[in-house]
Write an enzyme that holds these catalytic residues in place. Structure first.
Site, PDB file in Angstrom:
ATOM      1  N   ASP A 103      63.148  83.188  53.819  1.00 30.12           N
ATOM      2  CA  ASP A 103      62.066  83.150  54.747  1.00 30.12           C
ATOM      3  C   ASP A 103      60.728  82.700  54.108  1.00 30.12           C
ATOM      4  O   ASP A 103      59.442  82.730  54.962  1.00 30.12           O
ATOM      5  CB  ASP A 103      61.617  84.681  55.078  1.00 30.12           C
ATOM      6  N   CYS A 146      63.296  80.162  49.703  1.00 27.51           N
ATOM      7  CA  CYS A 146      63.903  81.581  49.814  1.00 27.51           C
ATOM      8  C   CYS A 146      64.381  81.457  51.492  1.00 27.51           C
ATOM      9  O   CYS A 146      63.897  80.219  52.050  1.00 27.51           O
ATOM     10  CB  CYS A 146      62.985  82.738  49.839  1.00 27.51           C
ATOM     11  N   HIS A 184      81.059  55.375  73.064  1.00 25.18           N
ATOM     12  CA  HIS A 184      80.024  55.520  72.072  1.00 25.18           C
ATOM     13  C   HIS A 184      80.218  54.768  70.875  1.00 25.18           C
ATOM     14  O   HIS A 184      81.233  54.430  70.265  1.00 25.18           O
ATOM     15  CB  HIS A 184      80.248  57.011  71.673  1.00 25.18           C
ATOM     16  N   ARG A 190      86.813  59.279  67.903  1.00 29.92           N
ATOM     17  CA  ARG A 190      86.552  60.666  68.046  1.00 29.92           C
ATOM     18  C   ARG A 190      87.157  61.265  69.386  1.00 29.92           C
ATOM     19  O   ARG A 190      88.153  61.405  69.626  1.00 29.92           O
ATOM     20  CB  ARG A 190      85.037  60.939  67.856  1.00 29.92           C
ATOM     21  N   LYS A 218      70.846  67.659  73.571  1.00 32.27           N
ATOM     22  CA  LYS A 218      71.662  68.653  72.923  1.00 32.27           C
ATOM     23  C   LYS A 218      70.908  69.343  71.569  1.00 32.27           C
ATOM     24  O   LYS A 218      69.859  68.874  71.179  1.00 32.27           O
ATOM     25  CB  LYS A 218      72.892  68.127  72.301  1.00 32.27           C
ATOM     26  N   ARG A 232      71.684  56.297  76.925  1.00 34.55           N
ATOM     27  CA  ARG A 232      71.638  57.827  76.470  1.00 34.55           C
ATOM     28  C   ARG A 232      70.788  58.163  75.107  1.00 34.55           C
ATOM     29  O   ARG A 232      71.355  58.516  73.796  1.00 34.55           O
ATOM     30  CB  ARG A 232      73.060  58.415  76.151  1.00 34.55           C
ATOM     31  N   TYR A 241      63.019  83.345  42.785  1.00 33.71           N
ATOM     32  CA  TYR A 241      64.287  83.542  42.322  1.00 33.71           C
ATOM     33  C   TYR A 241      64.793  82.704  41.226  1.00 33.71           C
ATOM     34  O   TYR A 241      64.392  81.602  41.219  1.00 33.71           O
ATOM     35  CB  TYR A 241      65.197  83.093  43.766  1.00 33.71           C
TER      36      TYR A 241
HETATM   37  C1  LIG Z   1      74.333  62.775  70.497  1.00 36.13           C
HETATM   38  C2  LIG Z   1      74.803  61.717  71.327  1.00 36.13           C
HETATM   39  C3  LIG Z   1      73.924  60.678  71.802  1.00 36.13           C
HETATM   40  C4  LIG Z   1      72.510  60.629  71.363  1.00 36.13           C
HETATM   41  O1  LIG Z   1      72.368  60.092  70.214  1.00 36.13           O
HETATM   42  P1  LIG Z   1      71.103  59.782  69.489  1.00 36.13           P
HETATM   43  O2  LIG Z   1      71.380  58.888  68.381  1.00 36.13           O
HETATM   44  O3  LIG Z   1      70.288  61.008  68.978  1.00 36.13           O
HETATM   45  O4  LIG Z   1      70.385  58.865  70.309  1.00 36.13           O
HETATM   46  C5  LIG Z   1      74.312  59.797  72.751  1.00 36.13           C
HETATM   47  N1  LIG Z   1      75.835  59.950  72.929  1.00 36.13           N
HETATM   48  C6  LIG Z   1      76.503  60.824  72.537  1.00 36.13           C
HETATM   49  C7  LIG Z   1      78.026  60.715  73.026  1.00 36.13           C
HETATM   50  C8  LIG Z   1      76.164  61.738  71.880  1.00 36.13           C
HETATM   51  O5  LIG Z   1      76.957  62.835  71.167  1.00 36.13           O
END
Ligand SMILES: *Cc1c(COP(=O)(O)O)cnc(C)c1O
Length: 719
Positions: A659, A657, A505, A477, A383, A564, A609
């Site tokens: 850029d 800034c 999760h 969540r 992601k 994951r 700035y």
């Molecule tokens: C982002 C995410 C992960 C990966 O998380 P990390 O902490 O970067 O390994 C795994 N599962 C879900 C549902 C996530 O949203």
């Protein structure tokens, strides 16, 4: 970098090469001496086409590195169009020469179109098409080094079917092998055996030092002399079946190219198009010049003197090419809006960029695998553009490293991966509008079922879909509560949902505080209890997964089907908290920018700035070409942010800034415009980690990485 000027010299040489190709097809010295003609056309002129390939590879290199398939596809389309037109252009000569007569078959035409070309010189175009496609495939699958090695082997195979064939044909089994090859492609000089090594030589040149002109010319002359020796030896020994591949051709073309690259000179980009036109058109002019000489009855003078014949063909082809080029240019600019050529792209390192080490990702993948049970596969989390590492390229690296599949946050990320040609399972972790069911199906994506209501809505779209069911075990969540057993079983009865996985999760797996450990244990318990009960009741739950990065580091032995990991794939932890297992992770990403200029401030002068920076005494500042618009947190300056210059730390001063930012380089002698500043990564003995930047800014690395701006160009480095 003076890219334009260099190109002019390189492209100028391209035109010369085109005339060398005309020489191959007209044998200019034949009426002088057969051997002299051999040396000119079968040895010297054999540099020409490899040089074209090297140039193609050279200009392709940055796009190849960035896995920019759009560029490749545009290039292939253009060459395919040129090839299509050329085939049409030579149809009359095909007819005239009896191509459609004896021995003609549909199969032969197909093989000709794919390998040999439908007219003798047209082999080059399918060789470019196949070669470029093949080289991309190799580099994407195996990395640059292995791709190079593989094409060297292919060239070697080609060599023994070309000028060294006499040796190969001595051995019956080998001869049979080559006969097999020749029944498909008349020569080994094609997109498989010939083009790849030169394309990759060109692509590799980008990273090599240029060669000083004098040395380069001397070296090239020596190599050319040696190659002449090679060619003549093979010729007199009668070993050649064809004469376009020599061992020394590779070092010679490489050195020649590096020498010309080092030259600054003037010329025109038009050379590129004109040389292609010369290449494509000249056989027609060979025929026309001969025809004209016959009609005018000047054959003895014009054709039998091979040198005059050659010059006449060159002149005619050249003027025709200029004419057609002018016509095309006129066509382009005479429209209402003059089209500006979009070919000049900025160099990758010309402002601010990200460097990614594929090797580090592969290494981290191995480390993660070692922590997990044998049976647990890895779903690489990609992601936010793979946490700033570039999703497509990272997916390819992970694929090669044996990932089971990928996870992304949303539909658009998933579609982008598919469009780039990523195969394998792609799980969307977040919510997708059920109206997008068609899109999910079309791209064969796997959607997360975020709760029971969602499951029904998705199923009602009437399109069969692959899904994983998300269980809420306490994060609150996404997901159906682990206690809502009835609800969960209803999801399994949704007609159009094919349940391929069930997951949860963890929300405090990143700390080892007592109550957090207890909470995570509870979450894990809830998850496995639920999965066990579903299985006992005969529900096919599909694959199980619950660990993200910290789940792996703190609870590696969970015995799920998948894990994951996101962050740790990239070699980074969120912060410096303790973990149960601390594998040897390698950060894959470096963030760099350039120094635009260096300026001196007198005591009392202020900068930036709000004029917040004030020089207490004499100060020297560098202006660095990166800002919060690129993802550097705006509070980094006050937080004690630094950059590495020449291996030393220079504090960021004043306000950051959008850029640009200012650094104090008073203590680092010799900093000048154009120097590279490292914001994340190593430089000499210095290192600034992403963790350091995150900690100073009061955030986690995940946020820093995912906010890296998309105007940063990405470079993939292979060590
Ligand atoms: C982002 C995410 C992960 C990966 O998380 P990390 O902490 O970067 O390994 C795994 N599962 C879900 C549902 C996530 O949203």
């Amino acid at each position: 970098m003076g890219g334009k000027k260099q190109r002019a010299v390189l492209d100028g040489f391209r035109v010369l090469c085109a005339f060398l190709v005309v020489a191959i097809h007209t044998s200019p010295l034949l009426s002088v001496s057969e051997t002299a003609d051999f040396v000119l056309t079968r040895v010297f002129a054999r540099v020409a086409v490899p040089f074209f390939f090297v140039l193609t590879g050279y200009f392709m290199a940055p796009h190849l590195e960035a896995s920019d398939r759009d560029y490749r596809n545009r290039f292939l389309k253009k060459i395919a169009a040129v090839y299509g037109l050329s085939m049409l252009l030579y149809l009359p000569l095909n007819l005239y020469s009896g191509y459609f007569g004896e021995g003609f078959s549909g199969g032969k035409v197909v093989l000709d179109i794919l390998f040999g070309g439908t007219f003798y010189h047209l082999w080059y175009l399918p060789a470019v098409l196949f070669g470029v496609w093949f080289v991309w495939l190799l580099v994407e699958k195996a990395g640059f080094k292995r791709a190079f090695f593989c094409s060297a082997i292919l060239y070697l195979i080609g060599l023994f079917g070309d000028s060294y064939y006499g040796l190969a044909s001595e051995i019956p089994a080998v001869k049979a092998l080559y006969d097999g090859i020749f029944s498909i492609s008349e020569y080994t000089r094609n997109g498989l055996f010939f083009a790849p090594i030169f394309l990759l030589t060109g692509a590799g040149c980008v990273r090599e030092e240029k060669v000083a002109f004098g040395k380069g010319v001397a070296g090239s002359a020596v190599l050319l002399a040696l190659m002449t020796g090679e060619g003549l030896t093979l010729y007199f020994l009668g070993l050649q079946r064809h004469d376009s591949m020599y061992i020394l051709l590779i070092p010679l073309v490489y050195l020649l190219f590096q020498t010309l690259r080092a030259l600054d000179g003037c010329g025109r980009k038009a050379f590129r198009d004109i040389s292609l036109l010369i290449y494509v058109l000249h056989p027609w002019f060979i025929v026309l010049v001969r025809g004209a000489a016959k009609v005018l009855k000047i054959t003895p003078f014009f054709v039998e003197n091979s040198l005059i014949h050659y010059l006449a063909v060159c002149a005619a082809t050249f003027f025709a090419s200029i004419f057609f080029y002018g016509l095309a240019e006129y066509g382009k600019t005479s429209g209402k809006i003059a089209r500006i050529s979009g070919k000049e792209r900025p160099g990758v390192k010309s402002r601010a960029w990200v460097e990614i080490e594929g090797e580090a990702i592969r290494h981290n993948m191995e480390e993660i695998r070692r922590l997990l049970p044998e049976r647990t596969g890895i779903l690489g989390v990609l992601k936010a553009d793979a946490y700033g590492h570039g999703a497509v390229k990272t997916a390819r690296i992970l694929e090669a490293a044996g990932a089971e599949g990928y996870a992304v946050a949303c539909l658009s990320e998933a579609v982008a991966l598919r469009k780039a040609g990523i195969k394998g399972e792609i799980l969307i972790l977040g919510w997708t509008d059920p109206k997008e069911a068609g899109c999910l199906a079309r791209y064969r994506l796997t959607q997360t079922v975020v709760d029971a209501v969602y499951a029904r809505m998705l199923s009602h779209r009437g399109i069969p879909l692959k899904v994983h069911v998300k269980i809420d075990t306490g994060m609150h969540r996404l997901g159906v509560s682990n206690e809502a057993y009835e609800e969960i079983t209803k999801i399994f009865r949704c007609r159009n949902l094919k349940i391929e996985g069930i997951f949860s999760h963890l929300c405090v797996s990143d700390t080892r505080k007592k109550e957090d450990l207890a909470y995570t244990e509870t979450q894990i318990q809830r998850y496995f209890d639920l999965v066990g009960r579903l299985k006992r009741d005969g529900y096919p739950v599909g694959r199980t997964h619950i660990q993200a990065s910290y789940g792996i580091l703190n609870y590696p032995n969970l015995n799920c089907d998948l894990a994951r990991p996101g962050l740790i794939l990239y070699g980074i932890k969120s912060d410096s908290q303790d973990v149960l297992y601390d594998p040897d992770l390698k950060p894959a990403l470096a963030l760099k920018a350039r120094v635009a200029l260096v300026r001196d401030l007198e005591p009392g002068e202020r900068a930036g700035y709000g004029r917040v920076f004030c020089a207490k005494d004499f100060r020297r500042l560098g202006v660095v070409t990166i800002g919060y618009g690129d993802g550097v947190p705006r509070n980094y300056a006050e937080a004690g942010g630094e950059v590495l210059l020449k291996g030393s730390r220079a504090p960021i001063v004043g306000r950051i800034c959008m850029d640009q930012l200012l650094v104090d380089v008073t203590e680092i002698p010799g900093v000048k415009a154009g120097d590279t500043a490292v914001l994340i990564g190593k430089d000499g003995n210095g290192q600034i980690t992403c963790e350091e930047m995150a900690e100073k800014c009061g955030t986690i690395t995940n946020e820093i990485l995912s906010r890296l701006g998309n105007r940063l160009l990405r470079i993939y480095v292979e060590k």
